[in-house]
Scaffold this motif. Structure first.
Motif, PDB file in Angstrom:
ATOM      1  N   ARG A 226      26.702  81.803  68.074  1.00  0.00           N
ATOM      2  CA  ARG A 226      27.891  80.938  68.117  1.00  0.00           C
ATOM      3  C   ARG A 226      28.493  80.498  66.654  1.00  0.00           C
ATOM      4  O   ARG A 226      27.620  80.298  65.810  1.00  0.00           O
ATOM      5  CB  ARG A 226      27.390  79.438  68.724  1.00  0.00           C
ATOM      6  CG  ARG A 226      28.591  78.521  68.954  1.00  0.00           C
ATOM      7  CD  ARG A 226      28.357  77.482  69.893  1.00  0.00           C
ATOM      8  NE  ARG A 226      27.580  76.449  69.139  1.00  0.00           N
ATOM      9  CZ  ARG A 226      26.705  75.683  69.591  1.00  0.00           C
ATOM     10  NH1 ARG A 226      26.506  75.685  70.887  1.00  0.00           N
ATOM     11  NH2 ARG A 226      25.967  75.014  68.985  1.00  0.00           N
ATOM     12  N   ILE A 227      29.680  80.650  66.414  1.00  0.00           N
ATOM     13  CA  ILE A 227      30.318  80.741  65.084  1.00  0.00           C
ATOM     14  C   ILE A 227      31.294  79.609  65.070  1.00  0.00           C
ATOM     15  O   ILE A 227      32.190  79.463  66.057  1.00  0.00           O
ATOM     16  CB  ILE A 227      30.921  82.059  64.597  1.00  0.00           C
ATOM     17  CG1 ILE A 227      30.040  83.273  64.837  1.00  0.00           C
ATOM     18  CG2 ILE A 227      31.564  81.971  63.373  1.00  0.00           C
ATOM     19  CD1 ILE A 227      30.529  84.627  64.440  1.00  0.00           C
ATOM     20  N   HIS A 228      31.043  78.547  64.358  1.00  0.00           N
ATOM     21  CA  HIS A 228      31.922  77.517  64.122  1.00  0.00           C
ATOM     22  C   HIS A 228      32.669  77.822  62.871  1.00  0.00           C
ATOM     23  O   HIS A 228      32.287  78.132  61.866  1.00  0.00           O
ATOM     24  CB  HIS A 228      30.950  76.050  63.825  1.00  0.00           C
ATOM     25  CG  HIS A 228      30.311  75.698  65.201  1.00  0.00           C
ATOM     26  ND1 HIS A 228      30.763  75.129  66.106  1.00  0.00           N
ATOM     27  CD2 HIS A 228      29.037  75.975  65.548  1.00  0.00           C
ATOM     28  CE1 HIS A 228      30.122  74.808  67.067  1.00  0.00           C
ATOM     29  NE2 HIS A 228      28.774  75.416  66.715  1.00  0.00           N
ATOM     30  N   GLY A 229      34.131  77.424  63.083  1.00  0.00           N
ATOM     31  CA  GLY A 229      34.784  77.729  61.795  1.00  0.00           C
ATOM     32  C   GLY A 229      36.199  76.802  62.151  1.00  0.00           C
ATOM     33  O   GLY A 229      36.188  75.953  63.028  1.00  0.00           O
TER      34      GLY A 229
ATOM     35  N   SER B 124      36.946  83.248  62.081  1.00  0.00           N
ATOM     36  CA  SER B 124      35.591  83.034  63.200  1.00  0.00           C
ATOM     37  C   SER B 124      35.571  84.062  64.264  1.00  0.00           C
ATOM     38  O   SER B 124      34.599  84.797  64.503  1.00  0.00           O
ATOM     39  CB  SER B 124      35.558  81.793  63.727  1.00  0.00           C
ATOM     40  OG  SER B 124      35.460  80.709  62.633  1.00  0.00           O
ATOM     41  N   VAL B 125      36.765  84.140  64.857  1.00  0.00           N
ATOM     42  CA  VAL B 125      36.865  85.153  65.819  1.00  0.00           C
ATOM     43  C   VAL B 125      36.533  86.770  65.392  1.00  0.00           C
ATOM     44  O   VAL B 125      36.123  87.444  65.858  1.00  0.00           O
ATOM     45  CB  VAL B 125      38.362  84.930  66.710  1.00  0.00           C
ATOM     46  CG1 VAL B 125      38.511  86.070  67.520  1.00  0.00           C
ATOM     47  CG2 VAL B 125      38.430  83.629  67.185  1.00  0.00           C
ATOM     48  N   THR B 126      37.037  86.921  64.276  1.00  0.00           N
ATOM     49  CA  THR B 126      36.943  88.323  63.794  1.00  0.00           C
ATOM     50  C   THR B 126      35.722  88.569  63.305  1.00  0.00           C
ATOM     51  O   THR B 126      34.856  89.712  63.520  1.00  0.00           O
ATOM     52  CB  THR B 126      37.840  88.394  62.425  1.00  0.00           C
ATOM     53  OG1 THR B 126      39.365  88.165  62.725  1.00  0.00           O
ATOM     54  CG2 THR B 126      37.977  89.725  61.684  1.00  0.00           C
ATOM     55  N   ALA B 127      34.913  87.590  62.645  1.00  0.00           N
ATOM     56  CA  ALA B 127      33.694  87.413  62.440  1.00  0.00           C
ATOM     57  C   ALA B 127      32.928  87.927  63.693  1.00  0.00           C
ATOM     58  O   ALA B 127      31.793  88.906  63.842  1.00  0.00           O
ATOM     59  CB  ALA B 127      32.792  86.366  61.890  1.00  0.00           C
TER      60      ALA B 127
ATOM     61  N   VAL C  76      37.381  75.625  65.600  1.00  0.00           N
ATOM     62  CA  VAL C  76      37.132  76.897  66.627  1.00  0.00           C
ATOM     63  C   VAL C  76      35.931  77.343  66.905  1.00  0.00           C
ATOM     64  O   VAL C  76      35.075  77.013  65.870  1.00  0.00           O
ATOM     65  CB  VAL C  76      37.935  77.950  66.297  1.00  0.00           C
ATOM     66  CG1 VAL C  76      39.551  77.470  66.175  1.00  0.00           C
ATOM     67  CG2 VAL C  76      37.769  78.650  64.976  1.00  0.00           C
ATOM     68  N   GLN C  77      35.438  77.762  67.995  1.00  0.00           N
ATOM     69  CA  GLN C  77      34.435  78.421  68.191  1.00  0.00           C
ATOM     70  C   GLN C  77      34.432  80.037  68.586  1.00  0.00           C
ATOM     71  O   GLN C  77      35.665  80.339  69.346  1.00  0.00           O
ATOM     72  CB  GLN C  77      33.448  77.868  69.300  1.00  0.00           C
ATOM     73  CG  GLN C  77      32.999  76.296  68.863  1.00  0.00           C
ATOM     74  CD  GLN C  77      32.205  75.774  70.158  1.00  0.00           C
ATOM     75  OE1 GLN C  77      31.594  76.518  70.821  1.00  0.00           O
ATOM     76  NE2 GLN C  77      32.540  74.665  70.015  1.00  0.00           N
TER      77      GLN C  77
ATOM     78  N   ASN D 249      34.011  84.799  56.059  1.00  0.00           N
ATOM     79  CA  ASN D 249      33.508  85.079  57.382  1.00  0.00           C
ATOM     80  C   ASN D 249      32.538  86.452  57.165  1.00  0.00           C
ATOM     81  O   ASN D 249      31.341  86.463  57.709  1.00  0.00           O
ATOM     82  CB  ASN D 249      34.755  85.377  58.497  1.00  0.00           C
ATOM     83  CG  ASN D 249      35.507  86.438  58.135  1.00  0.00           C
ATOM     84  OD1 ASN D 249      35.800  86.851  56.767  1.00  0.00           O
ATOM     85  ND2 ASN D 249      36.526  86.964  59.105  1.00  0.00           N
ATOM     86  N   THR D 250      33.072  87.582  56.381  1.00  0.00           N
ATOM     87  CA  THR D 250      32.217  88.478  56.354  1.00  0.00           C
ATOM     88  C   THR D 250      31.078  88.340  55.359  1.00  0.00           C
ATOM     89  O   THR D 250      30.110  88.949  55.643  1.00  0.00           O
ATOM     90  CB  THR D 250      33.165  89.880  55.599  1.00  0.00           C
ATOM     91  OG1 THR D 250      33.644  89.088  54.527  1.00  0.00           O
ATOM     92  CG2 THR D 250      34.419  90.204  56.591  1.00  0.00           C
TER      93      THR D 250
END
Lengths: 403, 184, 86
Positions: free
Chosen positions: B7-10, B16-19, B49-50, B133-134
């Motif tokens: 799960r990525i929080h940003g 975040s979606v790109t990551a 966002v997640q 993110n990257t």
């Protein structure tokens, strides 16, 4: 090497919308007309890009000011013999309502992707099936995809079914908004040479042409109107077989199959059979595998074709079930049932199958459907199996704190 | 079936979606199956966002959101005040936070292992912009061992061809080196 | 006759449906007064004033409903409305 392993070598990880847009391109439509609306937008953005990049030389993208105009433009384009495509969702599809009847009544084989989304009010951009289910009686074939690969492959199948001279009906390819339109997952992008083998060019029966004037969209008096509707119904009957044929032929050429009208998963000896459509199918399969490992006889009946409704196939698949569960991402307010629940009960009535049918309204407006929701439903179905039916249809995961 | 859930929080606009998508592309390149999807909320820059990624040895059918992640990536430490980033994280999981501070500065209600990396500094030093993110994916590869850092670099370079991709690849390697050094 | 898919058909099917019988008064044309101004042809709501090769006109009594617009508008009173004998 299994078919799955062969496919894995060809797969790329792309967004669901891209996979579908790629399929549309490979099917070589002549006219696309669509109006952007979330979450359909990525499909039409990709198609616009393909056209701008010169990848679709025989295709014209019609910019229009509304969904009503988008589909109206395709009525004309299809009548002059073009292969036509559109995509929309939710309010956009509802705005097309009037034109949907014109398309099917004029027997124009337009193919349209519906990125399923809830309808307003309250405004909500997330997934459920209320938009397409509300267009149930417009005379369009409706197919529901469980993953992005199926949605991409279904695009070619849809053209084949729609343009068959014994069918000539428009097709909606329904795929869940965000859950499928915005997911990145491995997918085999349709190959041009295989699609060319699978899908011949569109050869219209009649062509609108000033050099040889014909009347399209003719008037029908009470003396003939009934027969127009009867012929549409008859074509839907033919489509039952053609949908199966299209899936089988696809399997022959591409080596992928998701069912024809329906698909069965572990139904052979199942006491409880869950019926559902769309992206929830995968989650249910995972739950069924877990329950099967504990010896519970649970099966899944995926309804792939909602229109035409697969009455015979459904009866056959359900004949030994003890409890039938329907999951609906839509609701007929005032009946407190989703369409799949109602239709399933209707198709079992007047037969000797008397298993209880219990309906659950799930996933409205994008409410997530986690594994434990399916687990609870199965547990309730087991109770029904032992103690009989108490509630015919109900909302699932209601938040009591809000009402 | 061995599935790893991330799960990525940003915040909206931080990628975040790109990551999540790049992670899915990289995992597939590693020979796994993968799935990445967003949890869209109010879509505006700055809003929490997640995004989610699943990685598995076999095809992934499950379509629900992720409630019990193996790994959590937090792009922006200010999110800790507004979002329960540790929610549901498995006891043997890892929470990777973009921060200049050491992990013990963070008191989270979890038994999962907390790791930090100063991704903002790495990004500013190498890429010249605070796009983390990257960079965090490089640290993710180093700290979890779930993914080959080369696959992440390939995925990033394919998505962002040219100079931008090259710089990101350097930053990814830097984060990978730092976190593997920190781990050892 | 069978219904073709979508009811596509040849145009002009209403030609078989002759509506001139509705008429009470019929227009009668006086060639000596006509100046070929075309007003009658342009104004006829049923397209029942048909031009001839010589520039004069004749009426299509299969579809003329006897409305009298042509007679009313003719600047030379070249058209007279006469009671039909049925």
């Amino acid at each position: 090497m299994t078919a799955q392993e062969v496919d894995k070598k060809k797969m790329v990880v792309v967004e669901g919308s891209y996979a579908v847009a790629h399929s549309v391109k490979i099917c070589k439509p002549n006219v696309i007309s669509a109006y952007p609306i979330t979450p359909q937008t990525h499909i039409v953005e990709n198609l616009s890009q393909f056209i701008a990049d010169g990848e679709m030389p025989d295709c014209e993208y019609h910019n229009v000011e509304s969904e009503f105009s988008a589909l109206s433009a395709l009525v004309g384009a299809s009548a002059v013999g073009a292969r036509t495509y559109s995509a929309t969702t939710s309010q956009g599809l509802e705005l097309m309502h009037e034109v949907l009847f014109n398309v099917s009544g004029m027997r124009l084989p337009i193919v349209m992707t519906i990125i399923n989304r809830a309808v307003s009010a309250p405004i909500n951009i997330w997934n459920d099936h209320q938009d397409s289910i509300s267009q149930r009686d417009t005379g369009w074939i409706q197919l529901y995809a469980e993953d992005t690969q199926e949605a991409a492959d279904m695009t070619a199948q849809a053209h084949k079914i729609a343009e068959d001279k014994d069918v000539l009906l428009p097709v909606m390819i329904c795929m869940d908004g965000y859950i499928l339109s915005h997911v990145y997952e491995p997918v085999v992008l349709l190959e041009q040479d295989l699609v060319d083998e699978y899908l011949p060019g569109y050869a219209p029966v009649f062509v609108l042409d000033p050099k040889n004037p014909m009347t399209f969209g003719a008037f029908a008096a009470p003396s003939t109107y009934t027969e127009f509707r009867y012929l549409q119904e008859q074509a839907m009957g033919v489509a039952l077989k053609k949908i199966e044929d299209a899936a089988n032929k696809f399997n022959e050429i591409f080596g992928r199959y998701y069912g024809g009208l329906i698909d069965e998963y572990e139904t052979e000896d199942a006491e409880i059979i869950i019926m559902a459509m769309g992206s929830i199918i995968g989650t249910i399969k995972d739950v069924i595998d877990a329950r099967r490992s504990k010896g519970e006889k649970i099966g899944l009946l995926k309804v792939r074709s909602f229109r035409p409704f697969p009455v015979e196939a459904t009866r056959k698949a359900l004949k030994n079930a003890k409890v039938i569960v329907t999951l609906d991402k839509n609701i007929s307010i005032g009946l407190n049932e989703g369409a799949l629940c109602t239709e399933t009960k209707a198709c079992l009535h007047n037969t000797n199958i008397d298993a209880p049918v219990i309906g659950y309204t799930v996933g409205l407006g994008g409410r997530d459907i986690p594994i434990h929701t399916i687990e609870n439903i199965i547990d309730q179905a087991k109770e029904v199996m032992s103690s009989g039916i108490t509630v015919e249809s109900q909302f699932t995961d209601l938040r009591e704190d809000l009402i | 079936m061995d599935v790893k859930e991330i799960r990525i929080h940003g915040r909206g606009g931080q990628g975040s979606v790109t990551a999540a998508e790049l992670l899915a592309v990289a995992a597939f390149e590693d020979g796994k199956y993968s799935q990445a999807f967003p949890a869209f909320g109010v879509e505006r820059r700055g809003a929490p966002v997640q995004a989610f990624t699943r990685i598995s040895d076999s095809p992934i059918r499950l379509r629900s959101q992720i409630y019990e992640p193996d790994y959590v990536i937090v792009q922006d430490p200010t999110l800790l005040e507004v979002v329960e980033v540790a929610s549901g994280t498995k006891d043997d999981g890892i929470i990777l936070i973009n921060s200049e501070f050491p992990p013990d500065k963070f008191e989270l209600d979890t038994k999962a292992n907390i790791m930090t990396v100063d991704a903002t500094k790495i990004a500013l030093d190498i890429i010249g912009r605070p796009i983390v993110n990257t960079v965090l994916l490089g640290a993710f590869a180093g700290t979890t061992g779930e993914i080959n850092p080369e696959s992440i670099k390939d995925a990033v370079k394919e998505r962002f061809p040219g100079k931008v991709g090259e710089k990101n690849a350097v930053a990814i390697q830097k984060a990978y080196d730092i976190i593997t050094g920190a781990k050892a | 006759m069978k219904i073709a898919p979508g009811g596509v058909c040849k145009p002009g099917t209403t030609r078989v449906n002759k509506t001139g019988g509705w008429r009470t008064y019929r227009p009668v044309y006086d060639y000596d007064k006509c100046i070929k101004c075309k007003l009658c042809e342009l104004l006829c709501p049923e397209s029942s004033v048909l031009p001839k090769d010589d520039g004069f006109y004749e009426f299509d009594y299969d579809f003329c409903k006897g409305c009298g617009i042509c007679a009313n508008e003719c600047p030379k009173q070249a058209i007279e409305m006469v009671l039909e004998e049925k």
